[in-house]
Scaffold this active site. Sequence first.
Site, mmCIF file in Angstrom:
data_model
loop_
_atom_site.group_PDB
_atom_site.id
_atom_site.type_symbol
_atom_site.label_atom_id
_atom_site.label_comp_id
_atom_site.label_asym_id
_atom_site.label_seq_id
_atom_site.Cartn_x
_atom_site.Cartn_y
_atom_site.Cartn_z
ATOM 1 N N GLY A 182 0.726 -1.028 0.005
ATOM 2 C CA GLY A 182 0.044 0.119 0.037
ATOM 3 C C GLY A 182 1.284 1.561 -0.099
ATOM 4 N N GLY A 187 1.088 1.203 -5.068
ATOM 5 C CA GLY A 187 0.039 0.227 -4.981
ATOM 6 C C GLY A 187 -0.821 0.924 -4.799
ATOM 7 N N LYS A 235 15.208 0.447 -18.841
ATOM 8 C CA LYS A 235 15.281 1.390 -17.294
ATOM 9 C C LYS A 235 16.302 0.796 -16.091
ATOM 10 C CE LYS A 235 11.810 3.508 -14.847
ATOM 11 N NZ LYS A 235 10.838 3.292 -13.635
ATOM 12 N N ASN A 266 19.764 7.977 -11.114
ATOM 13 C CA ASN A 266 19.214 7.600 -8.662
ATOM 14 C C ASN A 266 20.638 8.232 -8.265
ATOM 15 O OD1 ASN A 266 16.903 6.850 -10.415
ATOM 16 N ND2 ASN A 266 15.846 5.155 -8.527
ATOM 17 N N GLU A 310 16.718 0.518 -3.103
ATOM 18 C CA GLU A 310 17.710 0.010 -4.186
ATOM 19 C C GLU A 310 18.513 -0.707 -4.465
ATOM 20 O OE1 GLU A 310 13.843 0.678 -6.057
ATOM 21 O OE2 GLU A 310 13.085 -0.879 -5.679
HETATM 22 N N1 LIG Z 1 6.664 5.764 -7.294
HETATM 23 C C1 LIG Z 1 7.339 6.157 -8.421
HETATM 24 O O1 LIG Z 1 6.673 6.653 -8.857
HETATM 25 C C2 LIG Z 1 7.511 4.650 -9.033
HETATM 26 C C3 LIG Z 1 8.184 3.400 -8.210
HETATM 27 N N2 LIG Z 1 8.225 2.588 -9.032
HETATM 28 C C4 LIG Z 1 9.760 1.030 -8.366
HETATM 29 O O2 LIG Z 1 8.354 0.329 -8.206
HETATM 30 C C5 LIG Z 1 8.296 -0.042 -6.598
HETATM 31 C C6 LIG Z 1 7.538 0.089 -5.268
HETATM 32 O O3 LIG Z 1 7.927 1.651 -5.446
HETATM 33 P P1 LIG Z 1 6.859 2.605 -4.012
HETATM 34 O O4 LIG Z 1 5.074 2.429 -3.993
HETATM 35 O O5 LIG Z 1 7.511 3.733 -4.541
HETATM 36 O O6 LIG Z 1 7.329 2.289 -2.763
HETATM 37 P P2 LIG Z 1 6.896 2.760 -1.446
HETATM 38 O O7 LIG Z 1 7.810 2.691 -0.675
HETATM 39 O O8 LIG Z 1 6.079 4.226 -1.704
HETATM 40 O O9 LIG Z 1 5.656 1.056 -0.910
HETATM 41 C C7 LIG Z 1 6.364 0.471 -0.214
HETATM 42 C C8 LIG Z 1 5.365 -0.467 0.072
HETATM 43 O O10 LIG Z 1 5.512 -1.623 0.268
HETATM 44 C C9 LIG Z 1 4.699 -2.474 1.839
HETATM 45 N N3 LIG Z 1 5.367 -3.299 2.322
HETATM 46 C C10 LIG Z 1 6.758 -4.017 2.306
HETATM 47 N N4 LIG Z 1 6.970 -4.935 2.668
HETATM 48 C C11 LIG Z 1 5.354 -5.657 2.415
HETATM 49 C C12 LIG Z 1 5.217 -6.918 2.671
HETATM 50 N N5 LIG Z 1 5.929 -8.161 3.714
HETATM 51 N N6 LIG Z 1 3.904 -7.491 2.517
HETATM 52 C C13 LIG Z 1 2.767 -6.049 2.642
HETATM 53 N N7 LIG Z 1 3.215 -4.774 1.729
HETATM 54 C C14 LIG Z 1 4.573 -4.418 2.150
HETATM 55 C C15 LIG Z 1 5.435 -0.910 2.806
HETATM 56 O O11 LIG Z 1 4.597 -1.161 3.757
HETATM 57 P P3 LIG Z 1 4.842 -0.043 4.843
HETATM 58 O O12 LIG Z 1 3.985 1.518 4.774
HETATM 59 O O13 LIG Z 1 4.066 -0.841 6.120
HETATM 60 O O14 LIG Z 1 6.625 0.224 5.090
HETATM 61 C C16 LIG Z 1 4.568 0.160 1.599
HETATM 62 O O15 LIG Z 1 3.701 1.009 1.143
HETATM 63 C C17 LIG Z 1 9.674 0.221 -6.320
HETATM 64 O O16 LIG Z 1 10.870 -1.266 -6.831
HETATM 65 C C18 LIG Z 1 9.832 1.815 -6.868
HETATM 66 O O17 LIG Z 1 11.358 1.642 -7.676
HETATM 67 C C19 LIG Z 1 9.315 2.770 -10.126
HETATM 68 C C20 LIG Z 1 8.524 3.623 -11.549
HETATM 69 C C21 LIG Z 1 8.284 5.262 -9.973
HETATM 70 C C1 LIG Z 2 12.407 7.885 -13.881
HETATM 71 C C2 LIG Z 2 13.478 7.829 -11.992
HETATM 72 C C3 LIG Z 2 15.299 8.478 -11.970
HETATM 73 C C4 LIG Z 2 12.598 9.376 -11.978
HETATM 74 O O1 LIG Z 2 12.806 10.185 -11.316
HETATM 75 C C5 LIG Z 2 12.452 7.539 -11.418
HETATM 76 O O2 LIG Z 2 12.394 6.151 -12.000
HETATM 77 C C6 LIG Z 2 13.477 7.097 -9.732
HETATM 78 O O3 LIG Z 2 13.520 8.059 -9.014
HETATM 79 O O4 LIG Z 2 13.891 5.631 -9.480
#
Ligand SMILES: NC(=O)C1=CN([C@@H]2O[C@H](COP(=O)(O)OP(=O)(O)OC[C@H]3O[C@@H](n4cnc5c(N)ncnc54)[C@H](OP(=O)(O)O)[C@@H]3O)[C@@H](O)[C@H]2O)C=CC1
Ligand SMILES: CC(C)(CO)C(=O)C(=O)O
Length: 295
Positions: A8, A12, A177, A185, A255
Site C-alpha cells: 500500500g 500500490g 529502465k 538515482n 534499491e
Molecule cells: N513511486 C514511483 O513513482 C515509482 C516507483 N517505482 C518502483 O516501484 C516499486 C514500489 O515503489 P513504491 O510504491 O514507490 O514504494 P513505497 O515505499 O511507496 O511502497 C512500498 C510499500 O510496500 C509495503 N510493504 C513492504 N513489505 C511488505 C510486505 N511484506 N507485505 C505488504 N506490504 C509490504 C510498504 O508497507 P509499509 O508502509 O508498511 O512499510 C509500503 O507501503 C519500487 O521498486 C520502485 O522503484 C517505479 C517507478 C515509479
Molecule cells: C525515472 C526516475 C529516475 C525518476 O525520478 C525514477 O524512476 C526514480 O526516481 O526511481
Amino acid sequence: MEIGIIGGGATGMLLAHYLGDNHQVTLYVRRKEQAASIESKGIQLAVTNITTIIHVRQIDEGIRNHAILFVCVKQNHLDHLTPVLNKIADSTTVIFLQNGMAHIEKAKELSANVMVGVIEHGALKVSDHTVRHSGKGIIRVAYLTGSVDSISLVERLNQENFPFVLEPDYYPMLAKKLVINAVINPLTALFEIRNGQLLDNPFLTQLARQLCREACQVLHLDEIEEWTNVMQIARATAGNYSSMYKDITNGRTTEIDAITGYLLKNSTEQISGHALLLQAIKAKQYEKRKEGEDE
Ligand SMILES: NC(=O)C1=CN([C@@H]2O[C@H](COP(=O)(O)OP(=O)(O)OC[C@H]3O[C@@H](n4cnc5c(N)ncnc54)[C@H](OP(=O)(O)O)[C@@H]3O)[C@@H](O)[C@H]2O)C=CC1
Ligand SMILES: CC(C)(CO)C(=O)C(=O)O
C-alpha cells in the site's frame, strides 16, 4: 477481473485507485493502521479528492485467489514475500513492478504465471490512504514464465486513463529502465540534487555519461541510444527528486543492490564508476541512519 495488489505504498495505491473502477481490487498491506485507514476512507487521489472504494486486507491474513496479483513493494522487501508468493495458485498471474533487475531469477522459480513490468508514472504516497499522481505515463509489462495469454490479459487491464502496454521481450524493457535508474538515482542521491541538475553541471553530466557507458557495456545495449534516453528522462523529470534521493533522506534502505549491485554482479569487466557509487551510496545510507539514531 479479480485483482490483488501487494503493497500500500505509492504505486500500490495508484494501481488500486485506477483499477478499482473497473475491477474487483483487493489491496494487501502490512500494517493494521493502514488497513483501517483505507477501510474507512477508501483510496484518495490527492489534488482531485476522488475516492475509490476497494477491499483491503492485512497480508498476514493470507492472499485470496486472484486472476492477477501485482507486487508493488520495493526490491529490498521482496525476500519477505517469498513464503507468501510460493503459496499463490498456479492459475494466478503475478506481475512484478519493481525498478532494478535483481528479482528476475527468483520470480522465474514461482509456480504461478509471472510477468514483469516497468512503471513510467510518478507516484507519491501522501498518507496511508492518499496518493498523488505526480507524473502521468504508462505501465509496460512482458511475459516471464508460465502459461498466460498475455495479449488478452493486457487488453483487459488497459484503460484510457491508465494505459498498459505489452512488450515482446522483458529483457530490453527492464534493462533500459535499469540504465536510467543506475545513472540518475545514485548521482542525484549522492549530490542531493534534482534529476535535471545532472544536465546543468558539466562535471556531473560527464560522470553520468561514464555510468551510462559502463551500464550499456554490461547490458549489451547501444550507448548512444540509451544516453539519449537518460537525458530525455532527466529533462522530463527535471524538477523531481529521484526515489533513491528520497529513500536516503528519509532514512530508508535504497534499491542500490538491485540496480547498481545487479550491474556489478553481471559484469565481466571492471565498471569502476558503478563500483564506487555502490559504496558511496551505502556509506551515505549508513551516515543518515546514524544521524537518525542520534537525534
Ligand atoms: N513511486 C514511483 O513513482 C515509482 C516507483 N517505482 C518502483 O516501484 C516499486 C514500489 O515503489 P513504491 O510504491 O514507490 O514504494 P513505497 O515505499 O511507496 O511502497 C512500498 C510499500 O510496500 C509495503 N510493504 C513492504 N513489505 C511488505 C510486505 N511484506 N507485505 C505488504 N506490504 C509490504 C510498504 O508497507 P509499509 O508502509 O508498511 O512499510 C509500503 O507501503 C519500487 O521498486 C520502485 O522503484 C517505479 C517507478 C515509479
Ligand atoms: C525515472 C526516475 C529516475 C525518476 O525520478 C525514477 O524512476 C526514480 O526516481 O526511481
